[in-house]
Write a protein that holds these residues in place. Sequence first.
Motif, PDB file in Angstrom:
ATOM      1  N   GLU A  64       0.842  -1.201   0.000  1.00  0.00           N
ATOM      2  CA  GLU A  64       0.000   0.000   0.000  1.00  0.00           C
ATOM      3  C   GLU A  64       0.876   1.250   0.000  1.00  0.00           C
ATOM      4  OE1 GLU A  64      -4.065  -0.700   2.291  1.00  0.00           O
ATOM      5  OE2 GLU A  64      -2.349  -1.377   3.480  1.00  0.00           O
ATOM      6  N   LEU A  65       1.994   1.198   0.706  1.00  0.00           N
ATOM      7  CA  LEU A  65       2.928   2.322   0.685  1.00  0.00           C
ATOM      8  C   LEU A  65       3.525   2.487  -0.717  1.00  0.00           C
ATOM      9  CD1 LEU A  65       4.699   1.681   4.098  1.00  0.00           C
ATOM     10  CD2 LEU A  65       2.822   3.257   3.593  1.00  0.00           C
ATOM     11  N   PHE A  66       3.816   1.368  -1.369  1.00  0.00           N
ATOM     12  CA  PHE A  66       4.295   1.414  -2.750  1.00  0.00           C
ATOM     13  C   PHE A  66       3.223   2.057  -3.646  1.00  0.00           C
ATOM     14  CE2 PHE A  66       4.405  -0.403  -7.003  1.00  0.00           C
ATOM     15  CZ  PHE A  66       5.687  -0.064  -7.400  1.00  0.00           C
TER      16      PHE A  66
ATOM     17  N   GLU B  25       4.045   1.214 -14.518  1.00  0.00           N
ATOM     18  CA  GLU B  25       4.172  -0.061 -15.234  1.00  0.00           C
ATOM     19  C   GLU B  25       4.399  -1.221 -14.262  1.00  0.00           C
ATOM     20  OE1 GLU B  25       6.364   1.253 -19.392  1.00  0.00           O
ATOM     21  OE2 GLU B  25       7.534   1.260 -17.531  1.00  0.00           O
ATOM     22  N   LEU B  26       5.268  -1.014 -13.297  1.00  0.00           N
ATOM     23  CA  LEU B  26       5.552  -2.046 -12.306  1.00  0.00           C
ATOM     24  C   LEU B  26       4.284  -2.390 -11.529  1.00  0.00           C
ATOM     25  CD1 LEU B  26       7.424  -3.864 -10.640  1.00  0.00           C
ATOM     26  CD2 LEU B  26       8.115  -1.834  -9.350  1.00  0.00           C
ATOM     27  N   ASN B  27       3.540  -1.376 -11.127  1.00  0.00           N
ATOM     28  CA  ASN B  27       2.312  -1.594 -10.376  1.00  0.00           C
ATOM     29  C   ASN B  27       1.270  -2.347 -11.210  1.00  0.00           C
ATOM     30  OD1 ASN B  27       0.872  -1.151  -7.843  1.00  0.00           O
ATOM     31  ND2 ASN B  27      -0.459   0.185  -9.050  1.00  0.00           N
ATOM     32  N   ALA B  28       1.103  -1.957 -12.460  1.00  0.00           N
ATOM     33  CA  ALA B  28       0.119  -2.613 -13.332  1.00  0.00           C
ATOM     34  C   ALA B  28       0.470  -4.081 -13.545  1.00  0.00           C
ATOM     35  CB  ALA B  28       0.031  -1.877 -14.668  1.00  0.00           C
TER      36      ALA B  28
ATOM     37  N   ILE C 110       2.936 -11.081  -5.061  1.00  0.00           N
ATOM     38  CA  ILE C 110       2.670 -11.979  -3.932  1.00  0.00           C
ATOM     39  C   ILE C 110       2.145 -11.179  -2.749  1.00  0.00           C
ATOM     40  CG2 ILE C 110       3.739 -13.508  -2.217  1.00  0.00           C
ATOM     41  CD1 ILE C 110       5.705 -14.372  -4.501  1.00  0.00           C
ATOM     42  N   LEU C 111       2.791 -10.051  -2.452  1.00  0.00           N
ATOM     43  CA  LEU C 111       2.345  -9.205  -1.344  1.00  0.00           C
ATOM     44  C   LEU C 111       0.943  -8.661  -1.588  1.00  0.00           C
ATOM     45  CD1 LEU C 111       5.639  -7.229  -0.651  1.00  0.00           C
ATOM     46  CD2 LEU C 111       4.657  -9.073   0.736  1.00  0.00           C
ATOM     47  N   LYS C 112       0.664  -8.215  -2.808  1.00  0.00           N
ATOM     48  CA  LYS C 112      -0.646  -7.669  -3.142  1.00  0.00           C
ATOM     49  C   LYS C 112      -1.741  -8.728  -3.045  1.00  0.00           C
ATOM     50  CE  LYS C 112       0.705  -3.906  -6.236  1.00  0.00           C
ATOM     51  NZ  LYS C 112      -0.336  -2.904  -6.208  1.00  0.00           N
ATOM     52  N   ALA C 113      -1.394  -9.992  -3.327  1.00  0.00           N
ATOM     53  CA  ALA C 113      -2.369 -11.079  -3.245  1.00  0.00           C
ATOM     54  C   ALA C 113      -2.583 -11.526  -1.798  1.00  0.00           C
ATOM     55  CB  ALA C 113      -1.900 -12.260  -4.092  1.00  0.00           C
TER      56      ALA C 113
ATOM     57  N   THR D 245      -5.843  -2.999 -11.873  1.00  0.00           N
ATOM     58  CA  THR D 245      -6.222  -2.259 -10.667  1.00  0.00           C
ATOM     59  C   THR D 245      -5.661  -2.921  -9.416  1.00  0.00           C
ATOM     60  OG1 THR D 245      -8.273  -3.531 -10.558  1.00  0.00           O
ATOM     61  CG2 THR D 245      -8.368  -1.390 -11.670  1.00  0.00           C
ATOM     62  N   ASP D 246      -5.425  -2.112  -8.400  1.00  0.00           N
ATOM     63  CA  ASP D 246      -4.898  -2.615  -7.137  1.00  0.00           C
ATOM     64  C   ASP D 246      -5.924  -3.521  -6.468  1.00  0.00           C
ATOM     65  OD1 ASP D 246      -2.564  -1.032  -7.337  1.00  0.00           O
ATOM     66  OD2 ASP D 246      -3.580   0.677  -6.413  1.00  0.00           O
ATOM     67  N   PRO D 247      -5.531  -4.748  -6.065  1.00  0.00           N
ATOM     68  CA  PRO D 247      -6.453  -5.572  -5.281  1.00  0.00           C
ATOM     69  C   PRO D 247      -6.706  -4.892  -3.933  1.00  0.00           C
ATOM     70  CG  PRO D 247      -4.609  -6.878  -6.098  1.00  0.00           C
ATOM     71  CD  PRO D 247      -4.289  -5.440  -6.375  1.00  0.00           C
TER      72      PRO D 247
END
Length: 181
Positions: free
Chosen positions: A30-32, A56-59, A96-99, A163-165
């Motif tokens: 989330e900080l990223f 791009e990295l986030n997408a 992995i962290l986002k999931a 989109t961000d999970p």
Amino acid sequence: DILPAAERTYLLEELNRTAAAYPSQRCIHELFEQQVQKTPDAVAVVCADERLSYGELNARANRLAHHLIAFGVKPDQPVAICLERSPMMVVGVLAILKAGGAYLPLDPAYPSARLNQVLDDAAPRLLLADAAGRAALGGDGLTGVTVVDLETATPAWAELPATDPDPRALGLTSRHLAYVI
């Protein structure tokens, strides 16, 4: 002492005073994502001739994260990642962290026996790998684990949302595991 007391204090104490409030209720990804909102076009990763912006990295990480969520990744679940250092490795860890998973780093330069011992001990159900990772693990390391190949030309997650999970919808908080070593 070769410095006057005031200069010594300035150099060692004032310049090193780096304490800052940290949002401990926020997950690292989330900080990223906050940084992505601030500077989406700024360069986030450079490796040889490849550059990825924060956007791009986030997408890319979001698409892969949605794929991992579909595989059933949940908070505190270890997800192994074994690939050469590359932008894709950063995408994989962030996904992995986002999931909600806890990444289990495996260095393909390590001996196969050691990597397989770590896999047996941590018992991840999912492994993100490239050719170097699969070769390092050998056939034994790939039994009983689902392998997500991060080198495919057209990955299965290419069309998934960028989109961000939502970490709250996943039941993810800053109290869950981020990694397993």
